[in-house]
Design an enzyme around this catalytic site. Structure first.
Site, PDB file in Angstrom:
ATOM      1  N   THR A 122       0.823  -1.219   0.000  1.00  0.00           N
ATOM      2  CA  THR A 122       0.000   0.000   0.000  1.00  0.00           C
ATOM      3  C   THR A 122       0.848   1.256   0.000  1.00  0.00           C
ATOM      4  O   THR A 122       0.431   2.287  -0.518  1.00  0.00           O
ATOM      5  CB  THR A 122      -0.942  -0.016   1.233  1.00  0.00           C
ATOM      6  OG1 THR A 122      -1.850  -1.096   1.065  1.00  0.00           O
ATOM      7  CG2 THR A 122      -1.718   1.259   1.380  1.00  0.00           C
ATOM      8  N   SER A 181       1.770  -7.651  -0.695  1.00  0.00           N
ATOM      9  CA  SER A 181       2.610  -8.544   0.128  1.00  0.00           C
ATOM     10  C   SER A 181       1.952  -9.892   0.413  1.00  0.00           C
ATOM     11  O   SER A 181       2.624 -10.825   0.832  1.00  0.00           O
ATOM     12  CB  SER A 181       3.026  -7.863   1.431  1.00  0.00           C
ATOM     13  OG  SER A 181       1.976  -7.826   2.359  1.00  0.00           O
ATOM     14  N   THR A 190       1.909  -4.071   4.303  1.00  0.00           N
ATOM     15  CA  THR A 190       1.830  -4.303   5.752  1.00  0.00           C
ATOM     16  C   THR A 190       1.300  -5.695   6.106  1.00  0.00           C
ATOM     17  O   THR A 190       1.504  -6.166   7.225  1.00  0.00           O
ATOM     18  CB  THR A 190       0.922  -3.256   6.432  1.00  0.00           C
ATOM     19  OG1 THR A 190      -0.396  -3.358   5.884  1.00  0.00           O
ATOM     20  CG2 THR A 190       1.458  -1.856   6.246  1.00  0.00           C
ATOM     21  N   ASP A 191       0.623  -6.356   5.156  1.00  0.00           N
ATOM     22  CA  ASP A 191      -0.046  -7.612   5.523  1.00  0.00           C
ATOM     23  C   ASP A 191       0.925  -8.721   5.919  1.00  0.00           C
ATOM     24  O   ASP A 191       0.619  -9.524   6.799  1.00  0.00           O
ATOM     25  CB  ASP A 191      -0.956  -8.080   4.380  1.00  0.00           C
ATOM     26  CG  ASP A 191      -2.224  -7.245   4.297  1.00  0.00           C
ATOM     27  OD1 ASP A 191      -2.574  -6.592   5.308  1.00  0.00           O
ATOM     28  OD2 ASP A 191      -2.860  -7.232   3.230  1.00  0.00           O
TER      29      ASP A 191
HETATM   30  C1  SIN Z   1      -0.041  -5.381   1.153  1.00  0.00           C
HETATM   31  O1  SIN Z   1       0.220  -5.932   2.214  1.00  0.00           O
HETATM   32  O2  SIN Z   1       0.702  -5.440   0.154  1.00  0.00           O
HETATM   33  C2  SIN Z   1      -1.306  -4.605   0.996  1.00  0.00           C
HETATM   34  C3  SIN Z   1      -1.788  -4.013   2.268  1.00  0.00           C
HETATM   35  C4  SIN Z   1      -0.867  -2.985   2.859  1.00  0.00           C
HETATM   36  O3  SIN Z   1       0.242  -2.736   2.435  1.00  0.00           O
HETATM   37  O4  SIN Z   1      -1.323  -2.372   3.868  1.00  0.00           O
END
Ligand code: SIN
Length: 338
Positions: A20, A69, A102-103
Protein backbone atom coordinates in the site's frame (compact mmCIF):
# COMPACT_ATOMS: atom_id res chain seq x y z
CA UNK A 1 25.33 -1.36 -8.27
CA UNK A 2 27.66 0.77 -6.08
CA UNK A 3 26.22 4.01 -4.79
CA UNK A 4 27.67 7.30 -6.01
CA UNK A 5 29.08 9.25 -3.07
CA UNK A 6 28.67 12.97 -3.51
CA UNK A 7 28.23 14.01 0.13
CA UNK A 8 29.05 12.95 3.67
CA UNK A 9 25.45 11.91 4.33
CA UNK A 10 24.83 8.26 5.22
CA UNK A 11 24.24 6.14 2.10
CA UNK A 12 21.00 4.24 2.29
CA UNK A 13 19.82 1.65 -0.22
CA UNK A 14 16.05 1.59 -0.58
CA UNK A 15 14.52 -1.66 -1.86
CA UNK A 16 10.94 -1.36 -3.10
CA UNK A 17 8.72 -4.44 -2.94
CA UNK A 18 5.23 -2.94 -3.39
CA UNK A 19 2.33 -2.82 -0.91
CA UNK A 20 0.00 0.00 0.00
CA UNK A 21 2.91 2.36 0.53
CA UNK A 22 3.30 2.02 -3.26
CA UNK A 23 -0.47 2.15 -3.77
CA UNK A 24 -2.57 4.73 -5.59
CA UNK A 25 -6.27 5.53 -5.59
CA UNK A 26 -8.43 4.29 -8.43
CA UNK A 27 -10.83 7.23 -8.03
CA UNK A 28 -9.97 10.96 -7.76
CA UNK A 29 -7.48 12.07 -5.12
CA UNK A 30 -9.06 12.21 -1.70
CA UNK A 31 -11.22 9.16 -2.38
CA UNK A 32 -11.80 6.77 0.54
CA UNK A 33 -8.53 5.03 1.26
CA UNK A 34 -10.07 1.57 0.68
CA UNK A 35 -10.42 2.41 -3.04
CA UNK A 36 -6.89 1.90 -4.28
CA UNK A 37 -4.57 -0.54 -5.95
CA UNK A 38 -1.46 -1.69 -4.07
CA UNK A 39 2.01 -1.90 -5.65
CA UNK A 40 1.81 0.59 -8.53
CA UNK A 41 4.14 3.48 -7.55
CA UNK A 42 7.85 2.91 -8.17
CA UNK A 43 10.43 3.04 -5.38
CA UNK A 44 12.09 6.01 -7.13
CA UNK A 45 8.78 7.90 -7.17
CA UNK A 46 8.22 7.13 -3.48
CA UNK A 47 11.56 8.75 -2.72
CA UNK A 48 10.88 11.72 -5.01
CA UNK A 49 7.58 12.37 -3.22
CA UNK A 50 9.35 13.01 0.12
CA UNK A 51 11.85 15.85 -0.51
CA UNK A 52 13.04 15.87 3.13
CA UNK A 53 14.71 12.50 2.57
CA UNK A 54 17.60 14.19 0.77
CA UNK A 55 18.55 16.00 3.98
CA UNK A 56 18.86 12.74 5.90
CA UNK A 57 20.67 10.43 3.52
CA UNK A 58 21.98 9.84 0.06
CA UNK A 59 19.40 7.40 -1.24
CA UNK A 60 19.66 4.85 -3.99
CA UNK A 61 16.27 3.29 -4.80
CA UNK A 62 15.79 -0.03 -6.58
CA UNK A 63 12.63 -1.93 -7.44
CA UNK A 64 13.19 -5.56 -6.51
CA UNK A 65 9.49 -6.52 -6.54
CA UNK A 66 6.21 -4.72 -7.14
CA UNK A 67 3.63 -6.93 -5.41
CA UNK A 68 0.86 -6.98 -2.87
CA UNK A 69 2.61 -8.54 0.13
CA UNK A 70 0.02 -11.34 0.34
CA UNK A 71 1.71 -12.69 -2.80
CA UNK A 72 5.05 -13.22 -1.04
CA UNK A 73 6.33 -16.79 -1.31
CA UNK A 74 9.26 -18.44 0.41
CA UNK A 75 11.21 -18.16 -2.86
CA UNK A 76 10.62 -14.38 -2.92
CA UNK A 77 11.60 -14.10 0.74
CA UNK A 78 14.89 -15.81 -0.04
CA UNK A 79 15.45 -13.56 -3.05
CA UNK A 80 14.84 -10.43 -0.97
CA UNK A 81 17.06 -11.66 1.88
CA UNK A 82 19.91 -12.37 -0.52
CA UNK A 83 19.59 -8.92 -2.11
CA UNK A 84 19.52 -7.16 1.27
CA UNK A 85 22.59 -9.15 2.35
CA UNK A 86 24.38 -8.17 -0.88
CA UNK A 87 23.59 -4.50 -0.31
CA UNK A 88 24.73 -4.66 3.32
CA UNK A 89 28.02 -6.21 2.19
CA UNK A 90 28.78 -3.19 -0.02
CA UNK A 91 31.20 -0.80 1.70
CA UNK A 92 29.36 2.19 0.22
CA UNK A 93 26.01 1.20 1.81
CA UNK A 94 25.45 2.31 5.41
CA UNK A 95 21.95 0.90 5.82
CA UNK A 96 18.98 -0.56 3.96
CA UNK A 97 15.30 0.41 3.97
CA UNK A 98 12.75 -2.02 2.54
CA UNK A 99 9.30 -0.71 1.60
CA UNK A 100 6.73 -3.49 1.94
CA UNK A 101 3.03 -4.23 2.17
CA UNK A 102 1.83 -4.30 5.75
CA UNK A 103 -0.05 -7.61 5.52
CA UNK A 104 3.04 -9.84 5.66
CA UNK A 105 5.58 -7.23 6.74
CA UNK A 106 6.12 -8.94 10.09
CA UNK A 107 7.00 -12.23 8.36
CA UNK A 108 9.51 -10.70 5.96
CA UNK A 109 11.08 -8.62 8.72
CA UNK A 110 11.55 -11.72 10.90
CA UNK A 111 12.97 -13.72 8.01
CA UNK A 112 15.58 -11.01 7.31
CA UNK A 113 16.27 -10.75 11.07
CA UNK A 114 17.25 -14.44 11.08
CA UNK A 115 18.99 -14.76 7.71
CA UNK A 116 20.88 -11.56 6.81
CA UNK A 117 24.31 -11.65 8.49
CA UNK A 118 24.91 -7.92 8.84
CA UNK A 119 25.07 -5.45 11.72
CA UNK A 120 24.14 -2.54 9.44
CA UNK A 121 20.69 -1.06 10.05
CA UNK A 122 17.94 -2.84 8.09
CA UNK A 123 14.56 -1.15 8.42
CA UNK A 124 11.19 -2.17 6.98
CA UNK A 125 8.30 0.20 6.60
CA UNK A 126 4.95 0.36 4.86
CA UNK A 127 1.70 2.28 4.95
CA UNK A 128 -1.89 1.64 5.87
CA UNK A 129 -3.13 4.21 3.33
CA UNK A 130 -2.03 4.80 -0.26
CA UNK A 131 -0.27 8.03 -1.19
CA UNK A 132 -3.48 9.35 -2.81
CA UNK A 133 -5.54 9.03 0.41
CA UNK A 134 -6.33 11.92 2.69
CA UNK A 135 -3.70 11.92 5.48
CA UNK A 136 -1.54 9.29 3.79
CA UNK A 137 0.88 7.75 6.29
CA UNK A 138 3.47 6.43 3.82
CA UNK A 139 5.59 9.60 3.40
CA UNK A 140 6.06 10.07 7.16
CA UNK A 141 6.77 6.37 7.66
CA UNK A 142 9.36 6.44 4.88
CA UNK A 143 11.01 9.57 6.28
CA UNK A 144 11.19 8.00 9.74
CA UNK A 145 12.46 4.67 8.41
CA UNK A 146 15.29 6.45 6.57
CA UNK A 147 16.06 8.54 9.68
CA UNK A 148 16.43 5.31 11.69
CA UNK A 149 18.45 3.48 9.01
CA UNK A 150 20.79 6.48 8.66
CA UNK A 151 21.43 6.84 12.39
CA UNK A 152 24.65 5.33 13.80
CA UNK A 153 22.83 4.03 16.90
CA UNK A 154 20.60 1.72 14.83
CA UNK A 155 23.21 -0.88 13.89
CA UNK A 156 23.44 -4.26 15.62
CA UNK A 157 19.84 -4.22 16.86
CA UNK A 158 18.53 -6.73 14.37
CA UNK A 159 15.97 -5.92 11.72
CA UNK A 160 13.70 -3.03 12.67
CA UNK A 161 10.17 -2.12 11.66
CA UNK A 162 9.32 1.58 11.70
CA UNK A 163 5.61 2.40 11.56
CA UNK A 164 3.70 5.37 12.92
CA UNK A 165 6.73 6.77 14.82
CA UNK A 166 7.43 3.50 16.68
CA UNK A 167 10.54 1.36 16.19
CA UNK A 168 9.80 -2.34 16.67
CA UNK A 169 12.01 -5.40 16.68
CA UNK A 170 11.30 -7.83 13.86
CA UNK A 171 11.27 -10.58 16.49
CA UNK A 172 8.14 -9.28 18.15
CA UNK A 173 6.13 -6.96 15.96
CA UNK A 174 2.76 -7.86 14.45
CA UNK A 175 0.02 -6.15 12.53
CA UNK A 176 -2.83 -5.92 15.05
CA UNK A 177 -5.37 -3.67 13.31
CA UNK A 178 -6.81 -3.97 9.82
CA UNK A 179 -7.29 -0.25 9.20
CA UNK A 180 -5.77 2.20 11.67
CA UNK A 181 -2.40 3.84 10.98
CA UNK A 182 -1.18 2.62 14.40
CA UNK A 183 -1.66 -0.93 13.18
CA UNK A 184 1.59 -2.44 14.51
CA UNK A 185 2.40 -3.47 18.06
CA UNK A 186 4.90 -5.62 19.94
CA UNK A 187 3.72 -7.69 22.93
CA UNK A 188 6.81 -6.74 24.97
CA UNK A 189 6.71 -3.12 23.77
CA UNK A 190 8.45 -1.26 20.96
CA UNK A 191 12.24 -0.83 21.11
CA UNK A 192 11.91 2.91 20.86
CA UNK A 193 10.41 5.70 18.84
CA UNK A 194 11.40 8.32 16.32
CA UNK A 195 11.64 11.64 18.06
CA UNK A 196 12.40 14.85 16.17
CA UNK A 197 13.98 12.93 13.34
CA UNK A 198 16.18 10.57 15.36
CA UNK A 199 15.69 7.23 17.09
CA UNK A 200 15.31 7.17 20.85
CA UNK A 201 15.84 3.69 22.29
CA UNK A 202 14.20 2.22 25.39
CA UNK A 203 14.64 -1.55 25.03
CA UNK A 204 16.84 -4.13 23.29
CA UNK A 205 16.26 -7.63 21.94
CA UNK A 206 17.94 -10.40 23.91
CA UNK A 207 17.65 -13.26 21.40
CA UNK A 208 20.20 -13.86 18.60
CA UNK A 209 19.68 -12.34 15.16
CA UNK A 210 21.53 -11.27 11.99
CA UNK A 211 25.27 -11.66 12.74
CA UNK A 212 24.62 -14.10 15.60
CA UNK A 213 21.99 -16.21 13.85
CA UNK A 214 22.90 -19.70 12.64
CA UNK A 215 20.79 -19.17 9.51
CA UNK A 216 22.02 -17.45 6.35
CA UNK A 217 19.87 -16.82 3.28
CA UNK A 218 22.99 -17.03 1.13
CA UNK A 219 23.33 -20.71 2.03
CA UNK A 220 19.71 -21.66 1.33
CA UNK A 221 18.11 -22.62 -1.99
CA UNK A 222 14.62 -23.32 -0.64
CA UNK A 223 12.71 -23.79 2.60
CA UNK A 224 11.02 -27.01 3.72
CA UNK A 225 7.22 -26.86 3.65
CA UNK A 226 5.63 -25.92 6.98
CA UNK A 227 1.89 -25.28 7.35
CA UNK A 228 -0.20 -23.41 9.91
CA UNK A 229 -3.63 -24.53 11.11
CA UNK A 230 -5.64 -22.11 13.25
CA UNK A 231 -7.99 -23.52 15.89
CA UNK A 232 -11.70 -22.78 16.07
CA UNK A 233 -14.70 -24.52 17.58
CA UNK A 234 -15.75 -27.76 15.89
CA UNK A 235 -12.11 -28.31 14.87
CA UNK A 236 -11.59 -31.09 12.32
CA UNK A 237 -8.53 -33.16 11.41
CA UNK A 238 -8.65 -32.58 7.64
CA UNK A 239 -6.45 -29.42 7.47
CA UNK A 240 -3.66 -31.22 9.36
CA UNK A 241 -3.94 -34.29 7.16
CA UNK A 242 -3.92 -32.11 4.03
CA UNK A 243 -0.68 -30.42 5.09
CA UNK A 244 0.90 -33.82 5.77
CA UNK A 245 -0.30 -35.11 2.38
CA UNK A 246 1.22 -32.02 0.72
CA UNK A 247 4.60 -32.95 2.20
CA UNK A 248 4.79 -30.58 5.17
CA UNK A 249 7.72 -31.36 7.46
CA UNK A 250 6.00 -29.53 10.32
CA UNK A 251 2.60 -28.09 11.15
CA UNK A 252 2.19 -25.08 13.43
CA UNK A 253 -0.94 -25.62 15.50
CA UNK A 254 -2.25 -22.10 16.25
CA UNK A 255 -4.29 -23.33 19.19
CA UNK A 256 -6.60 -21.67 21.66
CA UNK A 257 -5.07 -19.77 24.60
CA UNK A 258 -1.93 -21.62 25.62
CA UNK A 259 -1.77 -23.67 22.42
CA UNK A 260 -4.31 -26.20 23.69
CA UNK A 261 -5.31 -29.21 21.61
CA UNK A 262 -8.89 -30.59 21.48
CA UNK A 263 -9.22 -34.19 22.68
CA UNK A 264 -10.41 -35.28 19.24
CA UNK A 265 -7.14 -34.15 17.65
CA UNK A 266 -4.79 -35.99 20.00
CA UNK A 267 -4.84 -39.30 18.09
CA UNK A 268 -4.48 -37.31 14.86
CA UNK A 269 -1.35 -35.61 16.20
CA UNK A 270 0.01 -38.98 17.31
CA UNK A 271 -0.52 -40.37 13.83
CA UNK A 272 1.15 -37.42 12.15
CA UNK A 273 4.13 -37.57 14.48
CA UNK A 274 4.47 -41.30 13.75
CA UNK A 275 4.71 -40.30 10.06
CA UNK A 276 7.56 -37.91 10.91
CA UNK A 277 5.59 -34.65 10.77
CA UNK A 278 6.61 -32.24 13.54
CA UNK A 279 3.89 -30.46 15.52
CA UNK A 280 4.65 -27.01 16.87
CA UNK A 281 2.15 -25.75 19.40
CA UNK A 282 1.52 -21.99 19.17
CA UNK A 283 -1.37 -19.74 20.19
CA UNK A 284 -3.88 -17.91 18.06
CA UNK A 285 -4.11 -15.23 20.79
CA UNK A 286 -1.19 -13.12 19.54
CA UNK A 287 0.81 -12.68 22.74
CA UNK A 288 2.25 -14.74 25.56
CA UNK A 289 4.29 -17.94 25.72
CA UNK A 290 3.04 -21.48 25.19
CA UNK A 291 4.23 -23.58 28.13
CA UNK A 292 5.75 -26.95 27.40
CA UNK A 293 3.85 -29.94 28.88
CA UNK A 294 1.07 -27.70 30.23
CA UNK A 295 -2.36 -28.93 29.05
CA UNK A 296 -0.65 -31.26 26.60
CA UNK A 297 2.06 -33.88 27.09
CA UNK A 298 4.70 -32.60 24.68
CA UNK A 299 7.30 -35.02 26.05
CA UNK A 300 5.07 -38.04 25.37
CA UNK A 301 3.91 -36.80 21.97
CA UNK A 302 7.34 -35.51 20.90
CA UNK A 303 5.82 -32.14 19.99
CA UNK A 304 7.40 -28.72 20.26
CA UNK A 305 6.20 -25.41 21.72
CA UNK A 306 6.87 -22.09 20.02
CA UNK A 307 7.86 -20.14 23.15
CA UNK A 308 6.15 -16.77 22.46
CA UNK A 309 6.34 -16.70 18.68
CA UNK A 310 3.17 -15.95 16.77
CA UNK A 311 2.06 -18.62 14.28
CA UNK A 312 3.35 -16.98 11.05
CA UNK A 313 6.79 -16.41 12.57
CA UNK A 314 6.76 -19.90 14.11
CA UNK A 315 6.25 -21.24 10.59
CA UNK A 316 9.36 -19.41 9.35
CA UNK A 317 11.50 -20.40 12.33
CA UNK A 318 10.44 -24.05 12.02
CA UNK A 319 11.23 -24.03 8.29
CA UNK A 320 14.66 -22.50 8.88
CA UNK A 321 15.36 -24.88 11.76
CA UNK A 322 14.45 -27.91 9.65
CA UNK A 323 17.16 -26.97 7.16
CA UNK A 324 19.63 -27.86 9.95
CA UNK A 325 17.99 -30.22 12.44
CA UNK A 326 15.54 -33.10 12.19
CA UNK A 327 14.60 -34.29 15.69
CA UNK A 328 12.03 -32.64 17.93
CA UNK A 329 14.46 -31.94 20.80
CA UNK A 330 16.74 -29.96 18.51
CA UNK A 331 13.77 -28.16 16.96
CA UNK A 332 12.58 -27.26 20.46
CA UNK A 333 16.03 -25.89 21.27
CA UNK A 334 15.84 -23.58 18.25
CA UNK A 335 12.54 -22.19 19.56
CA UNK A 336 14.08 -21.63 23.03
CA UNK A 337 17.05 -19.88 21.40
CA UNK A 338 15.42 -17.46 18.96
C1 SIN B 1 -0.04 -5.38 1.15
O1 SIN B 1 0.22 -5.93 2.21
O2 SIN B 1 0.70 -5.44 0.15
C2 SIN B 1 -1.31 -4.60 1.00
C3 SIN B 1 -1.79 -4.01 2.27
C4 SIN B 1 -0.87 -2.99 2.86
O3 SIN B 1 0.24 -2.74 2.44
O4 SIN B 1 -1.32 -2.37 3.87
Amino acid sequence: MPLATASSLPRIALVGTGGTIAGAGVAEAGAPSAAYRAAVVSAADLVAAVPGLGLLAELHAEQLLQIDSVDFTDALLLRLARRVAELCAQPDVDGVVVTHGTDTLEETAYFLHLTVPSAKPIVLTGAMRPGTALAADGPANLLQAVAVAAHPSSGGRGVLVVMNEDIHSARDVAKVHALHVNAFASPHGALGLVLEGAPRWYRAVTRPHTTHSQFDAGALDALPLVGVVTSHGNQRPEPYQAWAAAGARAIVHAGFGGGTVPQSLRPVFEGLRARGVHLVRASRVGAGPVIRNASFDDDALDSVVCDDQNPPRARLLAALALTRVSDAAALQQVFWTY
